[in-house]
Design an enzyme around this catalytic site. Sequence first.
Site, short mmCIF file in Angstrom:
data_model
loop_
_atom_site.label_atom_id
_atom_site.label_comp_id
_atom_site.label_asym_id
_atom_site.label_seq_id
_atom_site.Cartn_x
_atom_site.Cartn_y
_atom_site.Cartn_z
N HIS A 115 44.13 36.69 39.06
CA HIS A 115 42.61 37.15 39.85
C HIS A 115 42.86 37.56 41.36
O HIS A 115 43.88 37.46 41.87
CB HIS A 115 41.84 35.85 39.88
CG HIS A 115 42.19 34.65 40.47
ND1 HIS A 115 42.12 34.60 42.01
CD2 HIS A 115 42.67 33.44 40.09
CE1 HIS A 115 42.56 33.32 42.29
NE2 HIS A 115 43.08 32.88 41.20
N ASP A 150 40.68 37.56 43.68
CA ASP A 150 39.98 36.86 44.75
C ASP A 150 40.44 35.62 45.30
O ASP A 150 41.41 35.21 44.50
CB ASP A 150 38.27 36.59 43.90
CG ASP A 150 38.41 35.75 43.12
OD1 ASP A 150 39.55 35.48 42.47
OD2 ASP A 150 37.43 34.91 42.87
N ASP A 187 47.16 31.03 46.09
CA ASP A 187 46.16 31.14 44.86
C ASP A 187 45.56 32.61 45.16
O ASP A 187 44.57 32.66 45.73
CB ASP A 187 45.54 29.89 44.98
CG ASP A 187 44.53 29.90 43.90
OD1 ASP A 187 44.58 30.70 42.64
OD2 ASP A 187 43.66 29.21 43.78
N GLU A 205 37.18 34.64 40.14
CA GLU A 205 37.76 33.62 39.36
C GLU A 205 37.29 32.17 40.07
O GLU A 205 37.15 31.06 39.40
CB GLU A 205 39.27 33.47 39.14
CG GLU A 205 39.79 32.34 38.34
CD GLU A 205 40.02 31.16 39.21
OE1 GLU A 205 40.51 30.10 38.44
OE2 GLU A 205 40.28 31.14 40.34
N GLU A 206 37.17 32.30 41.69
CA GLU A 206 36.99 31.11 42.29
C GLU A 206 35.55 30.72 42.53
O GLU A 206 35.26 29.72 43.27
CB GLU A 206 37.65 31.34 43.78
CG GLU A 206 39.14 31.72 43.79
CD GLU A 206 40.07 30.50 43.71
OE1 GLU A 206 39.57 29.58 43.32
OE2 GLU A 206 41.05 30.87 43.81
N GLU A 238 48.84 31.82 37.83
CA GLU A 238 48.46 30.78 38.68
C GLU A 238 49.54 30.15 39.18
O GLU A 238 50.48 29.79 38.48
CB GLU A 238 47.28 29.81 37.97
CG GLU A 238 45.98 30.13 37.65
CD GLU A 238 45.07 30.56 38.63
OE1 GLU A 238 45.19 29.94 39.74
OE2 GLU A 238 44.06 31.16 38.59
N HIS A 297 43.74 26.87 48.16
CA HIS A 297 42.42 26.50 48.95
C HIS A 297 42.53 25.76 50.12
O HIS A 297 41.64 25.22 51.01
CB HIS A 297 41.47 25.91 47.88
CG HIS A 297 41.12 26.56 46.73
ND1 HIS A 297 40.63 26.18 45.86
CD2 HIS A 297 41.93 27.54 46.05
CE1 HIS A 297 40.24 26.91 44.72
NE2 HIS A 297 41.30 27.73 44.88
ZN LIG Z 1 43.66 30.69 41.18
#
Ligand SMILES: [Zn+2]
Length: 355
Positions: free
Chosen positions: A73, A75, A99, A129-130, A158, A332
């Site tokens: 992803h 984003d 990530d 995705e987030e 991932e 994150h």
């Molecule tokens: Zn991810």
Amino acid sequence: MAEPTALDLRADVVALTAALVDIPSESRHEARLADLVQAALAAEDHLEVTRVRNNVVARTVLGRDSRVLIGGHLDTVPSAGNLPHHFDGAELFGLGSCDMKGGVAVMLHAAAALTRPDRDVTYVFYECEEIEETANGLRHLAETSPELLAADFAVLMEPSNAQIEAGCQGTLRAVVTTHGRRSHSARAWMGHNAVHEAAEILNRLAAYEPAEVEIDGLTYREGLNAVGIQGGIAGNVIPDRCEVTVNYRFAPDQDIPAAKRHVEEIFEGFPVAFVDEAPGALPGLTVPAAREFISVIGRPPAPKFGWTDVARFAALGIPAVNYGPGDPAFAHAPDEHVPVEQIRACAGTVTSWLS
Ligand SMILES: [Zn+2]
């Protein structure tokens, strides 16, 4: 620092990761990054590039008898003041470094380097995705252009500490409710306390022994836990209702209906309402492409406990694994970072697997 205006896919893969980190791409704001990814891939003669919203799909079309898909992803979560990137020793810090822009860099590096891969390869870069599942770019592609996702095996980049994490557990949430009779707490005997009644639900949870399920040599550890409790009306009222929210994480050999039946059995005698669910994904390590991938890495795969988009591939009948640079524990986080050596290791693995 100025944002990059083009991506050099033949740059060092770590420099490419740093460049990607410096192009902000919070969910719903991936357009600029998607533009740059699309432009860089379209310049490669050996790739057919398709854009759907902010999703970019690049495919080799060599007529090989098998096709693998590599997905990631574009984003990130919102910034925590951690842009632009910086290096500290052997780590690259910055929003999305772990990530999963390290993984995206590996994909871009491989897409440029593998001009004649021994299997056809589909690279899928997707948006959103987030955030909520309905916005997920991979979901959108699966619904609108499933032919773009056709493959015999998929690798999702991932963060997984550069080791294979296979399958993923399913998850569901349920609200288990107790009912009583309201009364003044000065005359409690006139009522029936629904919060006290919840003790039985908590007792069953405390006594519950989660299963350990072995599939393809991997051990999945299940879990059934209270994640919330709500009850009470006022300081002088016997409550007539209490709700316990439980989360069940189940091994991927169980489907959603079976998982729901299990939860209903555990809480027999109480009303159970299901509020959220996502199926698991079987590891699928027995297909030839997966076996070869494992042998290139040379380390045994580990089970994946969290839910990821590999389940989406499973739903399309495509076995899928997670494999990417970075420790997911730092995803994150404000100090998000990725070990430089893991980015290089993943790039080396993917290119030698498909050379
Ligand atoms: Zn991810």
